[in-house]
Enzyme design. Structure first.
Site: not given
Length: 450
Positions: A302, A345, A351, A376, A382
């Site tokens: 990813h 993470h 963010e 976040h 989160h």
């Protein structure tokens, strides 16, 4: 979508490339040949230089434009505090005198913000949070805008604090700038650089959206590195306005200036929109997010969400941004043996996420909705909620398209984002127990090997 018409005909040009030199004239021969500031500018115009960087900034970073206008911007009265009953004294910068920032580690999520039917653009700006100082030209501010009517007649605004990156969520913005008009529809963004004067009208009624104000430097395209020369936001897809002017030298105008988050107003006897021609590197522009060319893995694993960066504002530390504008558009996922939603993470970056339309693929249950938001902050853990985790962990990994009909975005910053009183309490949109609702039902799946 029906085509919305300007109050004057829609006209703008694609740039030869993002940040490229651009020139435009509404009357042929209005741009002088050779000298930028000749003894007598064509047609009796005034030459005025608009500087977005220091004169001596490196050539690769230097942002300047020359405007040829009927009367110069300096012709106005003294600025005085702009206070109205609708606006109140709500500050519009992190270090405004009346702004208190709450630095909290909790994950936050907001329900959709209301549309203010009785507010115009100026009165509909609300500071949610930020960090830094326009005075020191450091940091960012994050805003919600919501308006239901045009700006007052003969009123224009500009910010001395920073560049506005406007993400429209609902409605249509007809923005008249000194350098020409831009019509902004949902799924488009517009950047209004520091100092550019503009007026906002609403041709299709109420509007709502998000703003990232950048106090430090300017937005640019991210470097592509091993990706090569193409994809992500292609430079040729950005649009700049064509010169379009009003010939009005006898009416009263109010110029509202946002200066360290405080509004001031001056009066002048002529329109600010009298630029007959201009050329240079410093100008407003818009971009259709639907033109973003997505990059992704076609084998396994990813990639980081940085591959979805549209615009970035670098810090002094290479590879670390004061602000990144990142989107999550419709895209195909084809990876093998890969957990496809965002992983869990904790990030050194903050963010702030918003949703323009549709559903975000990393959240289920309707808690994150269009016109809502989440924050976040630095090192706040989160990731997918419990329902999304279980579904993704057991999915048959066939090629699939996610985000169809959706567009989420993120303002990401290396700074710790403080939240204002308005964002934390007065807006009455903060969801209670967001973290418990999202992650408390996660179950342990660990099995000790025999």
């Amino acid at each position: 979508m029906p085509v919305t018409k300007f109050s004057t005909p829609e006209k703008y040009e694609y740039l030869s490339g993002f940040g490229s030199y651009h020139s435009t004239e509404s009357i042929p021969g209005s741009l002088p040949i050779g000298a930028n500031s000749p003894q007598r500018a064509p047609h009796g115009l005034y030459a005025e230089k608009l500087s977005g960087t220091a004169f001596t900034a490196p050539r690769s970073e230097n942002l300047q434009s020359w405007l040829y206008r009927i009367l110069p911007s300096a012709a106005h009265s003294s600025f005085k505090p702009y206070v109205t009953s609708e606006r109140g004294t709500c500050g519009l910068a992190p270090d405004s005198p009346d702004v208190k920032l709450h630095q909290i580690p909790n994950q936050l999520r907001w329900d959709p913000f209301d549309i203010s039917e009785d507010a115009d653009w100026i009165h509909g700006l609300k500071l949610v949070g930020g960090a830094g100082s326009p005075v020191m030209k450091t940091g960012i501010g994050i805003f919600i805008f919501a308006a239901g009517k045009d700006m007052a007649p003969n009123t224009a605004m500009y910010s001395s604090d920073g560049d506005f990156l406007v993400v429209l969520q609902h409605g249509v913005l007809d923005i008249q700038t000194e350098l020409g008009r831009l019509l902004v529809r949902p799924n488009e963004i517009v950047v209004l650089p520091r100092g550019i004067r503009y007026r906002v009208t609403l041709p299709e009624g109420p509007v709502r959206g998000y703003i990232l104000e950048l106090y430090q430097g300017h937005f640019t395209l991210p470097e592509l590195g091993p990706i090569g020369s193409n994809c992500l936001a292609n430079p040729r897809d950005f649009q700049a306005p064509c010169a379009s002017f009003d010939e009005d030298t006898s009416s009263e105008w109010t110029i509202v200036n946002k200066f360290n988050g405080v509004l001031f107003a001056a009066q002048q006897h002529h329109t600010p929109f009298d630029v007959v021609a201009w050329h240079g590197l410093y100008y407003p522009f818009k971009y259709d997010l639907g033109r973003f060319s997505v990059i992704g893995s076609i084998s396994f694993d990813h990639p980081d969400p940085s591959i979805y960066t549209v615009l970035t504002a670098p810090s002094e530390h290479p590879g670390t941004a004061v602000a990144d504008f990142v989107i999550f558009p419709p895209r195909w996922l084809v990876q093998e043996d890969t957990f496809r939603p965002p992983w869990y993470h904790r990030n050194t970056m903050s963010e702030f996420m918003g949703l323009i339309r549709g559903d975000y693929d990393a959240k289920a249950g309707g808690g994150f909705r269009p016109a809502g938001a989440s924050l976040h902050n630095v090192m706040s853990a989160h990731g997918p909620d419990a329902e999304t985790f279980e579904k993704a962990s057991n999915a048959d990994l066939k090629p699939m398209k996610v985000g169809e009909g959706s567009m989420a975005f993120m303002f990401e910053s290396c700074l710790m984002i403080g939240v204002t009183d308005w964002g934390l309490a007065k807006c009455k949109k903060v969801q209670e127990n967001y973290s418990e609702h999202s992650w408390s039902s996660l179950k342990p799946h660990f099995k000790r090997p025999v």
